[in-house]
Design a protein around this motif. Structure first.
Motif, short mmCIF file in Angstrom:
data_model
loop_
_atom_site.label_atom_id
_atom_site.label_comp_id
_atom_site.label_asym_id
_atom_site.label_seq_id
_atom_site.Cartn_x
_atom_site.Cartn_y
_atom_site.Cartn_z
N GLY A 68 27.77 47.51 55.06
CA GLY A 68 27.04 47.34 53.81
C GLY A 68 26.20 46.09 53.82
N PRO A 69 25.22 46.01 52.91
CA PRO A 69 24.37 44.82 52.83
C PRO A 69 25.18 43.60 52.42
CG PRO A 69 24.02 46.24 50.93
CD PRO A 69 24.86 47.03 51.89
N LYS A 70 24.86 42.46 52.96
CA LYS A 70 25.59 41.23 52.67
C LYS A 70 25.34 40.80 51.24
CE LYS A 70 26.94 36.87 54.72
NZ LYS A 70 26.90 36.05 55.93
N ILE A 71 26.38 40.32 50.59
CA ILE A 71 26.32 39.87 49.20
C ILE A 71 26.62 38.37 49.17
CG2 ILE A 71 27.32 40.09 46.91
CD1 ILE A 71 28.09 42.99 47.71
N GLU A 86 37.81 37.30 53.85
CA GLU A 86 38.71 38.08 54.70
C GLU A 86 38.82 39.53 54.23
OE1 GLU A 86 41.70 34.40 55.99
OE2 GLU A 86 42.25 35.77 54.36
N GLU A 87 38.97 39.72 52.94
CA GLU A 87 39.16 41.07 52.40
C GLU A 87 37.90 41.92 52.53
OE1 GLU A 87 41.78 42.87 51.21
OE2 GLU A 87 42.98 41.22 52.01
N THR A 88 36.74 41.30 52.49
CA THR A 88 35.49 42.06 52.60
C THR A 88 34.92 42.01 54.01
OG1 THR A 88 34.13 40.16 51.95
CG2 THR A 88 34.93 41.59 50.17
N LYS A 89 35.70 41.49 54.96
CA LYS A 89 35.28 41.41 56.36
C LYS A 89 33.95 40.68 56.52
CE LYS A 89 38.90 43.80 57.25
NZ LYS A 89 40.10 43.12 57.79
N GLY A 90 33.76 39.65 55.70
CA GLY A 90 32.56 38.83 55.80
C GLY A 90 31.36 39.36 55.06
N ARG A 91 31.50 40.52 54.43
CA ARG A 91 30.34 41.07 53.72
C ARG A 91 29.97 40.22 52.51
NH1 ARG A 91 29.85 47.08 50.90
NH2 ARG A 91 27.80 46.75 49.97
N VAL A 92 30.99 39.68 51.82
CA VAL A 92 30.72 38.84 50.66
C VAL A 92 30.86 37.38 51.06
CG1 VAL A 92 31.46 38.19 48.33
CG2 VAL A 92 31.51 40.60 49.03
N GLU A 93 29.81 36.62 50.83
CA GLU A 93 29.84 35.18 51.07
C GLU A 93 29.69 34.47 49.73
OE1 GLU A 93 27.45 31.64 53.49
OE2 GLU A 93 26.55 33.63 53.27
N ILE A 94 30.69 33.66 49.41
CA ILE A 94 30.64 32.87 48.18
C ILE A 94 30.34 31.43 48.56
CG2 ILE A 94 31.87 32.12 46.12
CD1 ILE A 94 33.63 34.58 46.35
N LYS A 95 29.24 30.93 48.08
CA LYS A 95 28.84 29.56 48.37
C LYS A 95 29.29 28.64 47.24
CE LYS A 95 24.85 30.60 51.32
NZ LYS A 95 23.40 30.37 51.54
N ALA A 127 39.03 31.18 36.00
CA ALA A 127 38.06 31.66 36.98
C ALA A 127 37.28 32.84 36.39
CB ALA A 127 38.77 32.09 38.25
N CYS A 128 35.96 32.73 36.37
CA CYS A 128 35.12 33.74 35.71
C CYS A 128 33.87 34.07 36.54
CB CYS A 128 34.66 33.24 34.34
SG CYS A 128 35.99 32.96 33.15
N MET A 129 33.30 35.25 36.24
CA MET A 129 32.06 35.68 36.87
C MET A 129 31.12 36.23 35.79
SD MET A 129 31.40 38.66 39.80
CE MET A 129 32.30 37.84 41.09
N ASN A 130 29.84 36.09 36.01
CA ASN A 130 28.86 36.71 35.12
C ASN A 130 29.09 38.22 35.12
OD1 ASN A 130 25.98 38.23 35.23
ND2 ASN A 130 25.90 36.54 33.76
N MET A 131 29.16 38.83 33.93
CA MET A 131 29.52 40.24 33.82
C MET A 131 28.50 41.17 34.49
SD MET A 131 31.90 42.27 32.64
CE MET A 131 32.76 41.52 31.23
N LYS A 132 27.23 40.88 34.35
CA LYS A 132 26.21 41.72 35.00
C LYS A 132 26.36 41.67 36.51
CE LYS A 132 22.66 41.55 31.38
NZ LYS A 132 21.28 41.12 31.03
N LYS A 133 26.66 40.49 37.02
CA LYS A 133 26.85 40.37 38.46
C LYS A 133 28.08 41.17 38.90
CE LYS A 133 24.83 38.30 40.93
NZ LYS A 133 23.74 38.67 41.87
N TRP A 134 29.14 41.08 38.11
CA TRP A 134 30.36 41.85 38.42
C TRP A 134 30.07 43.34 38.44
CZ3 TRP A 134 35.13 41.75 40.29
CH2 TRP A 134 36.00 42.78 39.97
N ASN A 135 29.36 43.83 37.43
CA ASN A 135 29.07 45.26 37.33
C ASN A 135 28.12 45.73 38.43
OD1 ASN A 135 30.69 45.61 35.06
ND2 ASN A 135 29.01 45.18 33.64
N SER A 136 27.36 44.81 39.01
CA SER A 136 26.42 45.18 40.07
C SER A 136 27.10 45.31 41.44
CB SER A 136 25.30 44.14 40.17
OG SER A 136 25.77 42.93 40.74
N LEU A 137 28.31 44.83 41.56
CA LEU A 137 29.00 44.88 42.85
C LEU A 137 29.45 46.29 43.17
CD1 LEU A 137 31.27 41.70 42.55
CD2 LEU A 137 29.07 41.91 43.74
N PRO A 138 29.37 46.73 44.41
CA PRO A 138 29.86 48.06 44.81
C PRO A 138 31.35 48.20 44.51
CG PRO A 138 28.53 47.07 46.55
CD PRO A 138 28.78 45.99 45.55
#
Length: 351
Positions: free
Chosen positions: A29-32, A59-68, A240-251
């Motif tokens: 999948g495309p990197k997030i 680890e859980e996303t096998k590197g697909r998700v990178e949180i900076k 710990a929180c995330m922007n809701m639109k960003k959350w809903n946009s995740l696969p």
């Protein structure tokens, strides 16, 4: 015979794809890339929670998700995090209820830490996950179901604060609504962002600071103040929180990975907080010229004077919704006490 052979091959391929499906999906999948903003600088204990979370998501996303991670207010000032998260300027951050009492007043109930022991706020905020989620959802924010813990609060200044008389005539910094506690104790509460504390004390803008032991360590206030006074109280949460639109946009598969890590963060955060709190006395004795641990008698007087400074006005103003949440908080705190009395770890629970 050939038919049986090819059926067996197809079966093995099917099993292989099923077992390895999730890792392959993440890899293909495309990197997030997501941003995680925090006011704390490297060296603050709360950063360790975030770093562990980021590592587990990778680890859980096998590197697909990178949180900076952007610490030390690199993206936004501490008092502006809530609005930035609502607007999507940042993707993730930890919300400190004391900073936003006007926007999320009911969550100030989680600051009444004299009702529970250190590390319990991690469990309490997981037990009222549903209520917290509903409050944040109104502002377009997704609560991730776990919190870091701000360790027990201490008072730093030119002397030990053993009695109310020691606070008289003193301007003491306290986070947000917590300034009311200082006023109750006889001092003058002043609200100053944590990153500005060092210079504020050094330049005599304030005489001292009322802050968590974790923030104390990160800001190295022993370099500008000789004394620290502490007592046995619980800690307060940072949610710990995330922007809701960003959350809903995740696969879907990515959200499932987040949900798995979110659930495991509760016990991890609890045990981390316990371990950190066990070393606090040594840290303060090592760094301050004067270290005073209040006696049970001294502590009781401060608790009585400052108790319910958050909950009382909230229960009066908001009635049943506030009381229902407060009842759940107290029930979770009691369960923690009962478990400890039996030598057990308090029960974790995430809705």
């Amino acid at each position: 015979m050939k038919k049986a052979f090819w059926l067996a091959v197809l079966f093995l391929i099917s099993v292989s794809l099923t077992v390895g499906g999730t890792p392959q999906a993440f890899a293909q999948g495309p990197k997030i890339t997501l941003s995680y903003a925090d006011y704390a600088a490297p060296g603050y204990d709360q950063i360790k929670y975030i770093e562990h979370f980021i590592k587990r998501i990778g680890e859980e996303t096998k590197g697909r998700v990178e949180i900076k991670l952007y610490p030390a207010e690199q993206l936004v000032k501490s008092m502006q995090q809530y609005e930035a998260l609502m607007q999507g300027t940042i993707d993730m951050c930890n919300i400190t209820p004391a900073y936003y009492g006007g926007k999320i007043p009911l969550l100030m109930l989680t600051n009444e830490s004299s009702y529970w022991e250190p590390a319990d706020s991690v469990i309490i905020t997981s037990r009222i996950n549903k209520e917290i989620s509903q409050i944040f959802a109104k502002d377009g924010i997704k609560y991730m179901g776990w919190s870091t813990e701000q360790p027990p609060v201490v008072t730093v200044g030119p002397k030990a604060f053993k009695s109310f008389d020691d606070y008289k005539g003193m301007k003491i910094r306290a986070p947000g609504k917590s300034a009311a506690v200082i006023n109750k104790w006889g001092g003058t509460g002043v609200s100053i962002p944590a990153p500005d504390l060092y210079m504020a004390i050094q330049n005599k803008v304030v005489d001292g600071a009322f802050l968590s032991a974790g923030t104390l360590e990160g800001t190295r206030l022993w370099e500008v103040a000789p004394a620290v006074t502490t007592a046995i109280t619980g800690g307060t949460p940072q949610l710990a929180c995330m922007n809701m639109k960003k959350w809903n946009s995740l696969p879907d598969d990515v959200r499932k990975a987040f949900e798995k890590v979110n659930r495991e963060m509760v016990p991890w955060a609890y045990h981390h907080a316990v371990e950190y709190n066990e070393g606090l006395d040594d840290m303060m004795k090592k760094n301050f010229k004067i270290y005073h641990l209040r006696t049970p008698e001294e502590h009781a007087k401060f608790v009585v004077a400052g108790k319910d400074v958050y909950s009382a006005p909230l229960l009066k103003k908001y009635g049943e919704p506030a009381q229902a949440m407060w009842n759940k908080i107290l029930a979770a705190a009691r369960e923690c006490d009962e478990a400890r009395a039996k030598g057990k770890t308090p029960p974790f629970f995430v809705n």
